[in-house]
Design an enzyme around this catalytic site. Structure first.
Site, mmCIF file in Angstrom:
data_model
loop_
_atom_site.group_PDB
_atom_site.id
_atom_site.type_symbol
_atom_site.label_atom_id
_atom_site.label_comp_id
_atom_site.label_asym_id
_atom_site.label_seq_id
_atom_site.Cartn_x
_atom_site.Cartn_y
_atom_site.Cartn_z
ATOM 1 N N ILE A 264 7.407 -2.045 3.460
ATOM 2 C CA ILE A 264 6.376 -2.950 2.960
ATOM 3 C C ILE A 264 5.137 -2.712 3.818
ATOM 4 O O ILE A 264 5.130 -2.992 5.011
ATOM 5 C CB ILE A 264 6.853 -4.420 2.964
ATOM 6 C CG1 ILE A 264 5.793 -5.335 2.362
ATOM 7 C CG2 ILE A 264 7.328 -4.882 4.329
ATOM 8 C CD1 ILE A 264 6.314 -6.728 2.002
ATOM 9 N N GLU A 265 4.110 -2.137 3.204
ATOM 10 C CA GLU A 265 2.976 -1.607 3.967
ATOM 11 C C GLU A 265 1.675 -2.345 3.671
ATOM 12 O O GLU A 265 1.285 -2.512 2.511
ATOM 13 C CB GLU A 265 2.811 -0.112 3.667
ATOM 14 C CG GLU A 265 1.708 0.550 4.465
ATOM 15 C CD GLU A 265 1.709 2.066 4.351
ATOM 16 O OE1 GLU A 265 0.766 2.698 4.860
ATOM 17 O OE2 GLU A 265 2.655 2.628 3.760
ATOM 18 N N VAL A 266 1.005 -2.762 4.737
ATOM 19 C CA VAL A 266 -0.309 -3.415 4.698
ATOM 20 C C VAL A 266 -0.332 -4.544 3.665
ATOM 21 O O VAL A 266 -1.138 -4.565 2.734
ATOM 22 C CB VAL A 266 -1.445 -2.393 4.445
ATOM 23 C CG1 VAL A 266 -2.802 -3.021 4.766
ATOM 24 C CG2 VAL A 266 -1.272 -1.156 5.317
ATOM 25 N N LEU B 151 0.848 -1.189 0.000
ATOM 26 C CA LEU B 151 0.000 0.000 0.000
ATOM 27 C C LEU B 151 0.886 1.242 0.000
ATOM 28 O O LEU B 151 1.604 1.501 0.966
ATOM 29 C CB LEU B 151 -0.910 0.010 1.231
ATOM 30 C CG LEU B 151 -1.703 1.303 1.467
ATOM 31 C CD1 LEU B 151 -2.639 1.590 0.305
ATOM 32 C CD2 LEU B 151 -2.473 1.231 2.774
#
Length: 227
Positions: free
Chosen positions: A160-162, A119
């Site tokens: 590194i998101e969601v 995300l």
């Protein structure tokens, strides 16, 4: 005994051995608290880093300034100039969500660059808005492929998101990138949260992955009422 500020080489050598902690700090008070609490890394506004007081307040924190993608005055050249400026100011790495080509240009000049996968708020219209990325096999493969492109470009790491925890954990096994996990499980190399969420000063939306340890906004309001 005073803590020693980690280098990029230290961080890379510790990949897979233990998890670092990272906090987004917006002001001097949060920065000082992060240092005192033993946080390992901080994401900081560039103007804070450029202040001569920064290392007096945060001598042992691995500092990562970031610049919004649309805030620069030109793709590769603008980010490269900004990256040099940040390294001169004492940054340990820089966050850059621009193109892979821009990241490569910066990495080729020796700047430790952190990209972004999963995300990505300012471009999330391409992935369906503010929602988890990588929940399908195809989506997970795309996140992994993006990581490999960053790796090939010479990036030091990625936020590194969601992304589903199991996807993050699997990617971590197959990349040399240092993974800064924000709402992406414990399989990365660093747990990253925003100070405003942790401290309870966020007056807007609080992400589900954020853990609030205090309600400072409520305390500030109480103090104001006492005045």
């Amino acid at each position: 005994m005073a803590r020693r500020k980690p280098t990029v080489a230290d961080v890379r050598a510790n990949k897979g051995k233990f998890q670092y902690t990272m906090m987004r700090t917006e002001n001097w008070e949060e920065l000082e608290a992060a240092e005192a609490a033993g946080i390992d890394m901080v994401s900081v506004p560039p103007e804070l880093l450029k202040d001569a007081r920064f290392r007096e307040v945060a001598p042992s924190l691995f500092a990562v300034p970031g610049l919004p993608l649309w805030a620069n005055d030109g793709p590769a050249d603008g980010f490269l100039r900004w990256g040099f400026e940040m390294m001169r100011a004492g940054a340990d790495a820089v966050y850059c969500a621009a193109s892979i080509a821009t990241v490569k240009r910066m990495a080729d000049e020796g700047i430790p660059v952190i990209g972004h996968v999963g995300l990505i708020p300012h471009t999330c219209t391409w992935t369906g808005g503010f929602r988890a990325v990588g929940k399908t096999a195809e989506g997970a493969a795309q996140v992994y492929e993006r990581c490999k492109r960053y790796e090939e470009a010479g990036a030091f790491g990625v936020e590194i998101e969601v992304v589903p925890a199991e996807v993050t954990a699997e990617i971590a096994k197959h990349t040399s990138l240092f993974l800064f996990s924000m709402g992406a499980g414990t399989g990365g190399d660093c747990q990253y949260l925003f100070g405003t969420d942790v401290l309870g000063t966020n007056s807007g939306h609080v992400p589900r992955h954020a853990k609030q340890y205090a309600n400072l906004a409520g305390e500030f309001e109480r103090i104001q009422q006492m005045r």
